[in-house]
Design a protein around this motif. Structure first.
Motif, short mmCIF file in Angstrom:
data_model
loop_
_atom_site.label_atom_id
_atom_site.label_comp_id
_atom_site.label_asym_id
_atom_site.label_seq_id
_atom_site.Cartn_x
_atom_site.Cartn_y
_atom_site.Cartn_z
N MET A 117 0.84 -1.20 0.00
CA MET A 117 0.00 0.00 0.00
C MET A 117 0.88 1.25 0.00
SD MET A 117 -3.41 0.71 0.25
CE MET A 117 -4.29 -0.35 1.41
N GLU A 118 1.92 1.25 0.83
CA GLU A 118 2.82 2.40 0.88
C GLU A 118 3.53 2.61 -0.46
OE1 GLU A 118 5.35 1.47 4.14
OE2 GLU A 118 3.79 1.75 5.66
N ALA A 121 1.09 4.26 -2.75
CA ALA A 121 0.92 5.67 -2.38
C ALA A 121 2.10 6.50 -2.88
CB ALA A 121 0.76 5.80 -0.87
N LEU A 131 -2.49 8.14 3.75
CA LEU A 131 -3.76 7.42 3.70
C LEU A 131 -4.05 6.62 4.96
CD1 LEU A 131 -3.54 5.99 0.06
CD2 LEU A 131 -4.81 8.00 0.82
N ALA A 132 -3.07 6.48 5.83
CA ALA A 132 -3.18 5.51 6.92
C ALA A 132 -4.34 5.80 7.86
CB ALA A 132 -1.87 5.48 7.71
N PHE A 134 -7.32 6.62 7.07
CA PHE A 134 -8.61 6.34 6.47
C PHE A 134 -8.90 4.83 6.46
CE2 PHE A 134 -7.18 10.23 4.14
CZ PHE A 134 -8.09 11.10 4.73
N VAL A 136 -9.55 1.14 5.10
CA VAL A 136 -8.68 0.53 4.10
C VAL A 136 -9.24 0.65 2.69
CG1 VAL A 136 -9.64 -1.78 4.44
CG2 VAL A 136 -7.33 -1.50 3.53
N GLN A 139 -8.56 3.92 1.26
CA GLN A 139 -7.18 4.01 0.82
C GLN A 139 -7.03 3.45 -0.60
OE1 GLN A 139 -4.21 2.65 3.71
NE2 GLN A 139 -5.74 2.74 5.34
N THR A 142 -8.87 5.65 -3.21
CA THR A 142 -8.17 6.91 -3.46
C THR A 142 -6.98 6.68 -4.38
OG1 THR A 142 -8.86 7.76 -1.31
CG2 THR A 142 -6.99 8.85 -2.36
#
Length: 306
Positions: A117-118, A121, A131-132, A134, A136, A139, A142
């Motif tokens: 995920m990172e 991003a 995003l952390a 929000f 999942v 995330q 988005t």
């Protein structure tokens, strides 16, 4: 599927850090260009007139992103606006931002998923850990929204935002059809679904498989092609496993029952509504036009592909 929440998150995050490989921020039209687009805007998106109890409302299938020239209504939607007095949406953005900010952060993802995920991003040029805070699926969505900017799409050009701006301009009341808690309860996967749904979504992003389905959906939406939109689970490459299908059914089909009941209550109270709900909610066995017809509404197509 999560138009209001997604719009709130994306606008809060902004464009990220500008680099050559970043998804480009949308270019805003000048006054002359905006006036020209507004003057010749065609009808886009499916629209129905729904009548019961001696008066009519309208049901509009919206899209959570758009292109710059899409943020202007065509003749049929302008007429629907003129014949109604209340805008009904899934969630009023005015209620969403403060509620999200007050929510506790979600449970952290398993380390391998969190690292992926990172990485996504970072590819979207979002700040670390942006995003952390929000849920999942916000995330994930988005990240997909930022990726869609590479094809000229942006939440700021969506029909929902345009209608909400009109409501603010005209002092028109805005009714939410759901609460934030109800929508989040539907959106968040169960503990068993979560790793599978998140893994599948991240794979789509990592393999560059997000943009083509979104372009196809946007094209079908603009033409009000409900046949193609109804086939979305077959061609999106996002509803392939049993867990993904269960999550999609809960997010889309199952919510329609409550949405239809709320529309019926507001209309039955004498309000002439322009209802703007995501276009995928207009398809399938639990399609909103079908459920409203079962409530005794006369449902007439105003703008649909033949």
């Amino acid at each position: 599927m999560i138009r209001t929440l997604l719009l709130t998150v994306s606008l809060a995050l902004g464009a990220g850090t500008a680099r050559a490989t970043c998804p480009p921020a949308p270019a805003q039209p000048g006054a002359d260009q905006a006036a020209a687009w507004a003057a010749r805007a065609p009808d886009r998106g499916p629209l129905w007139r729904i009548s019961r109890d001696g008066h009519s409302s309208y049901l509009f299938g919206s899209l959570h992103v758009g292109k710059a020239d899409w943020a202007y209504p065509g003749p049929a939607l302008r007429q629907a606006w003129g014949e109604t007095e209340v805008l009904a949406v899934e969630l009023d953005p005015a209620d969403v931002g403060p509620a999200l900010a007050a929510m506790p952060p979600p449970e952290p993802l398993p380390a391998p998923l969190a690292r992926r995920m990172e990485a996504q991003a970072a590819a979207a040029c979002l700040p670390p850990a942006a995003l952390a805070r929000f849920p999942v699926m916000l995330q994930i969505s988005t990240l997909m929204l930022f990726e869609s900017r590479r094809d000229g799409f942006d939440a700021g050009f969506g029909q929902d935002l345009m209608l909400l701006a009109w409501a603010k301009r005209d002092g028109r009341p805005v009714q939410s059809l759901e609460s934030l808690e109800e929508q989040l309860a539907a959106l968040e996967p169960t503990a068993a679904e979560l790793p599978i749904v998140v893994d599948g979504s991240l794979k789509q992003l990592q393999k560059g498989q997000v943009r083509a389905p979104l372009r196809k959906m946007a094209d079908a939406w603009a033409r009000a092609d409900m046949k193609t939109l109804a086939d979305y689970p077959r061609w999106c490459a996002c509803v392939d496993t049993p867990d993904e299908r269960a999550w999609f059914k809960r997010v889309n089909d199952d919510r329609n029952v409550q949405l239809a009941e709320r529309i019926g209550q507001l209309h039955g109270a004498g309000q002439r509504l322009l209802v703007a709900v995501g276009a995928l909610h207009m398809s399938g066995p639990q399609a909103l036009p079908t459920l409203l017809a079962r409530q005794g509404f006369t449902v007439e197509a105003v703008h649909l592909a033949k």
